[in-house]
Design an enzyme around this catalytic site. Structure first.
Site: not given
Ligand code: NAP
Length: 233
Positions: A87, A156, A160, A189-191, A141, A60
């Site tokens: 990440n 957010y 960043k 990204v689709r997440t 980001s 964590d």
């Molecule tokens: P996501 O699907 O919401 O996944 C986030 C991940 O971070 C999950 O594994 C979550 O764990 C973990 N997390 C959150 N708080 C945490 C903590 N305190 N300790 C350890 N792990 C923790 O998001 P994503 O889209 O994959 O994003 C990944 C990264 O890309 C992030 O930094 C995000 O800001 C960046 N990003 C994403 C996008 C996009 O469009 N998706 C765009 C720009 C940047 P849990 O499962 O336990 O919650």
């Protein structure tokens, strides 16, 4: 030489999970960090079932004791860390006005997205310094870039912007070493975070992050990339 070791924070789903998969496909030993043990184990088991060399480690990033314990586990198990992908991230103030968002929400975001990455880098940097090799990738980001700055989602965006700043500072302090620190924007990204309407799949989102994790010795440091191209801060 034994395999290079990579730690990915928030590796249990989304972009982090795909980064774990791609790094393992590039023959790295991957340590999948996740804050919930059941989720982390399930993710690592699924990757191992598809032939990837991946182990789960509880992590964590918002909990200093957990970061320190993860460092001990990695050091005891592998004796090294070559790649750190920061990440893990949260996005809990989507579209909220900077004037209205509770400051506690902003603080909570900084705690994970900024201080979590900061703490993790500081914990693992001694291992990289010891072997005079390291690749740190801060998953940032465009929402934190001054060049693309808009309104809303203040926590957010601030997290960043500050992570980008930290990237520059640390790269500067590491100049002359073979330890590189870069920031990457994965695009939209689709997440779970990006939502179903995002145009990019996780493989595309992970690509630049993995590319930076595998940079050759003459690669860049202290820069911000999207689609393997430098972008403005
Ligand atoms: P996501 O699907 O919401 O996944 C986030 C991940 O971070 C999950 O594994 C979550 O764990 C973990 N997390 C959150 N708080 C945490 C903590 N305190 N300790 C350890 N792990 C923790 O998001 P994503 O889209 O994959 O994003 C990944 C990264 O890309 C992030 O930094 C995000 O800001 C960046 N990003 C994403 C996008 C996009 O469009 N998706 C765009 C720009 C940047 P849990 O499962 O336990 O919650």
């Amino acid at each position: 030489m034994s395999k290079r070791v990579a730690l990915v924070t928030g590796g249990n789903r989304g972009i982090g999970y795909e980064v774990c998969r791609q790094l393992a496909a590039n023959s790295l030993q991957v340590v999948l960090g996740a804050r919930r043990a059941a989720d982390g184990r399930r993710a690592a088991d699924a990757l191992r079932a598809s032939g990837c060399d991946v182990e789960f480690c509880p992590l964590d990033v918002a909990d200093a004791a957990s970061v320190s314990a993860a460092r001990q586990i990695v050091e005891q198990q592998y004796g090294r860390l070559d790649v750190l992908v920061n990440n893990a991230g949260i996005y809990i103030d989507e579209d909220q006005s900077a004037f209205d968002v509770p400051l506690d929400t902003v603080r909570q975001t900084l705690e994970v997205n900024l201080f979590g990455a900061y703490e993790t880098i500081r914990a693992f940097m001694p291992l990289m310094r010891r072997q005079q090799y390291g690749r740190v990738v801060n998953v940032s980001s465009g929402m934190g870039a001054f060049d693309e700055m808009g309104g809303g989602s203040a926590g957010y965006r601030l997290s960043k912007t500050a992570l980008n700043s930290l990237t520059r500072m640390m790269a500067n302090e590491l100049e002359g070493t073979n330890i590189k620190v870069n920031a990457a924007c994965p695009g939209w990204v689709r997440t779970d975070m990006g939502g179903a309407d995002a145009p990019r799949d996780v493989a595309t989102g992970a690509d630049t992050i993995v590319w930076l994790a595998l940079l050759p010795d003459d690669g860049p440091s202290g820069r911000f990339f999207r689609d393997r191209q430098p972008i403005a801060w």
